[in-house]
Motif scaffolding. Sequence first.
Motif, mmCIF file in Angstrom:
data_model
loop_
_atom_site.group_PDB
_atom_site.id
_atom_site.type_symbol
_atom_site.label_atom_id
_atom_site.label_comp_id
_atom_site.label_asym_id
_atom_site.label_seq_id
_atom_site.Cartn_x
_atom_site.Cartn_y
_atom_site.Cartn_z
ATOM 1 N N SER A 72 49.026 24.411 50.094
ATOM 2 C CA SER A 72 48.761 25.854 50.069
ATOM 3 C C SER A 72 49.885 26.677 50.686
ATOM 4 O O SER A 72 50.137 27.803 50.255
ATOM 5 N N ASP A 73 50.600 26.133 51.666
ATOM 6 C CA ASP A 73 51.715 26.867 52.297
ATOM 7 C C ASP A 73 52.879 27.105 51.335
ATOM 8 O O ASP A 73 53.719 27.953 51.584
ATOM 9 N N GLU A 74 52.936 26.326 50.252
ATOM 10 C CA GLU A 74 54.037 26.443 49.309
ATOM 11 C C GLU A 74 53.639 27.127 48.008
ATOM 12 O O GLU A 74 54.429 27.192 47.071
ATOM 13 N N ALA A 75 52.423 27.628 47.925
ATOM 14 C CA ALA A 75 51.947 28.316 46.723
ATOM 15 C C ALA A 75 52.413 29.772 46.738
ATOM 16 O O ALA A 75 52.478 30.399 47.796
ATOM 17 N N THR A 76 52.763 30.276 45.554
ATOM 18 C CA THR A 76 53.213 31.663 45.448
ATOM 19 C C THR A 76 52.626 32.326 44.206
ATOM 20 O O THR A 76 52.247 31.648 43.245
ATOM 21 N N TRP A 77 52.591 33.646 44.240
ATOM 22 C CA TRP A 77 52.267 34.396 43.029
ATOM 23 C C TRP A 77 53.191 35.602 42.971
ATOM 24 O O TRP A 77 53.616 36.122 44.002
ATOM 25 N N THR A 78 53.531 35.987 41.753
ATOM 26 C CA THR A 78 54.371 37.162 41.543
ATOM 27 C C THR A 78 53.797 37.967 40.381
ATOM 28 O O THR A 78 53.139 37.425 39.490
ATOM 29 N N LEU A 79 54.066 39.258 40.423
ATOM 30 C CA LEU A 79 53.708 40.155 39.323
ATOM 31 C C LEU A 79 55.009 40.547 38.648
ATOM 32 O O LEU A 79 55.893 41.122 39.287
ATOM 33 N N GLU A 80 55.139 40.216 37.376
ATOM 34 C CA GLU A 80 56.372 40.485 36.649
ATOM 35 C C GLU A 80 56.153 41.570 35.591
ATOM 36 O O GLU A 80 55.193 41.490 34.815
ATOM 37 N N ASP A 81 57.037 42.543 35.575
ATOM 38 C CA ASP A 81 57.021 43.629 34.590
ATOM 39 C C ASP A 81 55.677 44.357 34.521
ATOM 40 O O ASP A 81 55.319 44.912 33.489
#
Length: 157
Positions: A72-81
Amino acid sequence: MSVHFEERSGVIPCKTPWGSWYQTMEEVFIEVNVPHGTSAKEVKCHLGSRDLELRVKGKEIFKGRLFDTTVSDEATWTLEDKCLIRIVLMKTNREAGNCWSSLLEGEYCANAWVQDQMQRKLTLERFQRENPGFDFSGAEISGNFAGGGPDFSSLQK
């Protein structure tokens, strides 16, 4: 000349109502299509080691127990465009035989053909890592590829 292995090449996506997910030996990638103009403030994402939840503009996209554990410490999310959410989960078990058959337990399952293709890709990825410098670009996996393929670790080099 060796060909560098691009682990995302030839990805086998599992289509879902909200987008798709796919995997490598080490990671699970989730791509969620959201309404154009979505802001990060409208996204609520919980990335646990065994559970996942995504809400956009107050609406639940998915929520549940992951197929297997993640770091879980290495999980990421991003919002693109402002129209695509990309989530990256790091698998705890990074063996070729650890091919997820669904994103969540019992939900967003890969059909038999997609599951077969995912396992073939992970097996090929394993062979490429075990044989650096060997060009696997035209290779096809056939025969015993389930569970990560045959184990050659006991053979002498």
